[in-house]
Design an enzyme around this catalytic site. Structure first.
Site, PDB file in Angstrom:
ATOM      1  N   THR A  35      32.614  48.110  40.138  1.00 16.68           N
ATOM      2  CA  THR A  35      32.467  47.361  38.880  1.00 16.68           C
ATOM      3  C   THR A  35      33.121  45.992  38.987  1.00 16.68           C
ATOM      4  O   THR A  35      32.832  45.116  38.185  1.00 16.68           O
ATOM      5  CB  THR A  35      33.127  48.124  37.707  1.00 16.68           C
ATOM      6  OG1 THR A  35      34.449  48.498  38.106  1.00 16.68           O
ATOM      7  CG2 THR A  35      32.358  49.363  37.321  1.00 16.68           C
ATOM      8  N   SER A 125      40.462  53.898  55.791  1.00 16.39           N
ATOM      9  CA  SER A 125      40.548  55.006  54.837  1.00 16.39           C
ATOM     10  C   SER A 125      40.028  54.622  53.454  1.00 16.39           C
ATOM     11  O   SER A 125      39.875  55.468  52.588  1.00 16.39           O
ATOM     12  CB  SER A 125      42.007  55.468  54.716  1.00 16.39           C
ATOM     13  OG  SER A 125      42.806  54.404  54.241  1.00 16.39           O
ATOM     14  N   GLY A 126      39.804  53.324  53.242  1.00 19.89           N
ATOM     15  CA  GLY A 126      39.371  52.885  51.911  1.00 19.89           C
ATOM     16  C   GLY A 126      40.541  52.717  50.948  1.00 19.89           C
ATOM     17  O   GLY A 126      40.345  52.648  49.744  1.00 19.89           O
ATOM     18  N   GLU A 162      38.720  36.679  52.200  1.00 14.49           N
ATOM     19  CA  GLU A 162      37.888  37.793  52.688  1.00 14.49           C
ATOM     20  C   GLU A 162      36.403  37.481  52.505  1.00 14.49           C
ATOM     21  O   GLU A 162      35.579  37.792  53.354  1.00 14.49           O
ATOM     22  CB  GLU A 162      38.255  39.110  52.000  1.00 14.49           C
ATOM     23  CG  GLU A 162      37.514  40.282  52.614  1.00 14.49           C
ATOM     24  CD  GLU A 162      38.205  41.621  52.496  1.00 14.49           C
ATOM     25  OE1 GLU A 162      37.531  42.624  52.733  1.00 14.49           O
ATOM     26  OE2 GLU A 162      39.411  41.668  52.180  1.00 14.49           O
ATOM     27  N   ASP A 174      41.088  44.958  44.818  1.00 11.24           N
ATOM     28  CA  ASP A 174      42.047  45.421  45.824  1.00 11.24           C
ATOM     29  C   ASP A 174      43.237  44.477  45.938  1.00 11.24           C
ATOM     30  O   ASP A 174      44.393  44.900  45.954  1.00 11.24           O
ATOM     31  CB  ASP A 174      41.354  45.552  47.187  1.00 11.24           C
ATOM     32  CG  ASP A 174      40.262  46.608  47.176  1.00 11.24           C
ATOM     33  OD1 ASP A 174      40.131  47.317  46.164  1.00 11.24           O
ATOM     34  OD2 ASP A 174      39.531  46.717  48.178  1.00 11.24           O
TER      35      ASP A 174
END
Length: 388
Positions: A35, A125-126, A162, A174
């Site tokens: 989202t 691993s996310g 990024e 994040d």
């Protein structure tokens, strides 16, 4: 940890004079997946695992990087005049990208650095090891060079690097969670306006348990960008018939009334996830504030189904973990977390059921998939900063 890493810095770089220590956490998103680039809400929290840096300023332009996680690579040397992405730079593309982004904003790096990095977030691993490293670099630059930047600025610079240096079209969640985390709280963030509030995560009788599937399918970056493009196209189609800036502006009812404007079934499914997941996140935070953890868990389960069926970012191994969790006594809710195609699930599990949860799912997952999963019973920690 700090003392051990300073000792290692001394071994690698010859001296520990004038070093400084830093930490930036990983994150887990409790609900609100995919989202953040669709103008919706997210609900992540910072973890107590993350990435550490020991740094010493140099008197020249040389950058020397060493990762305790990739010790076989040795010292990777670069230069302030060489802030360009390259395959040879490997993991150092992340800190170099942040340095490049700072310079793009007019913050001049006046000297090189020796940098030792150690992370205890499992790679792939996310749980946002890359965002953690980006935010960590931002905190290092702010402290070493005295730059006047806020923690929100650091998150935005990390996202920019990024997107534009490393080529992954990620949203802000994040980096924001790593920079702005607060112990025992999750962050209810409107990614469209960056308005946020801290919501205490009071789980009196339960724990957050993360399971690392130990798989990462190579789809993740390309498919992530595909999903983003599909949502952007769906948004443009909807904007022909309804006055919205983002998919997050729509209620479920408004979406259902106008979805026929989206000229592809696939794009309809992608947009449906973005709209419904945003509303689920708003409802989930309200449930948590009302101490209604059962409703929170049901919304987590619905989130997984949507990510599996409408957004199609789950995979066989993750679905096995979630299905096993749903069948295990004491599980309040369980879902995939992170970008998808592998990585981790997040579950809320009653205290007296945690040991059985780990044992039962660990055994059945290994039988069905052929390798072990890793389990972390996690605490919610503070955001990035200088280690005293």
């Amino acid at each position: 940890m700090k003392a051990k890493l300073i000792e290692q810095f001394k071994e690698i770089f010859g001296t520990d004079e004038d070093v400084r220590a830093y930490f930036a956490p990983g994150r887990v998103n409790l609900i609100g997946e995919h989202t953040d680039y669709n103008g919706g809400h997210v609900f992540p929290c910072a973890l107590t695992i993350g990435t550490y840096a020991i740094v010493r300023k140099r008197t020249d332009d040389v950058l020397r990087f060493y990762s305790a996680n990739f010790s076989s690579l040795g010292i990777i040397e670069s230069n302030l005049n060489d802030l360009v992405p390259s395959e040879a730079a490997g993991w150092t593309n992340y800190p170099k990208g942040v340095m490049w982004a700072f310079e793009k904003r007019g913050y001049k790096l006046t000297s090189g650095m020796d940098i030792l990095i150690y992370g205890n977030i499992p790679n792939g691993s996310g749980l946002s090891s890359s965002a953690s490293l980006e935010v960590l670099t931002g905190v290092v630059l702010k402290d070493i060079f005295g730059f006047d930047v806020s923690m929100i600025d650091i998150a935005l610079i990390g996202q920019y690097s990024e997107n534009n240096f490393n080529g992954c079209n990620c949203g802000i969640m994040d980096q924001f969670a790593s920079a702005m985390g607060k112990k025992d709280n999750a962050i209810f963030l409107d990614t469209n306006s960056l308005h946020y509030e801290y919501a205490p995560v009071v789980l009196e009788d339960a724990k957050i348990v993360i399971i690392n599937s130990k798989v990462k399918h190579s789809l993740v970056d390309s498919a992530y960008n595909d999903r983003r493009n599909e949502c952007e196209t769906a948004l443009k189609e909807l904007q022909e018939v309804v006055d919205i800036k983002t998919l997050g502006d729509l209620s479920e009812e408004e979406f259902e009334a106008h979805k026929s404007a989206i000229k592809s079934t696939i794009r309809q499914k992608r947009a449906k996830h973005a709209v419904y997941e945003n509303q689920r996140t708003i409802k989930a935070v309200a449930a948590l504030k009302a101490n209604d953890i059962e409703t929170f868990g049901k919304l987590m389960n619905a989130s997984h189904i949507s990510l599996r069926d409408d957004y199609e970012v789950s995979c066989k191994e993750i679905d096995i973990l979630v299905d096993l969790a749903w069948k295990t006594d004491g599980v309040i809710g369980s879902r995939i977390t992170g970008g998808g195609f592998g990585g981790c699930t997040v579950s809320i599990v009653k205290n007296d059921a945690v040991d059985n949860f780990i044992e039962t799912i660990g055994q059945m997952y290994e039988e069905q998939v052929g390798h072990k999963a890793e389990f972390y019973v996690v605490d919610i920690g503070d955001g990035a900063g200088v280690l005293a």
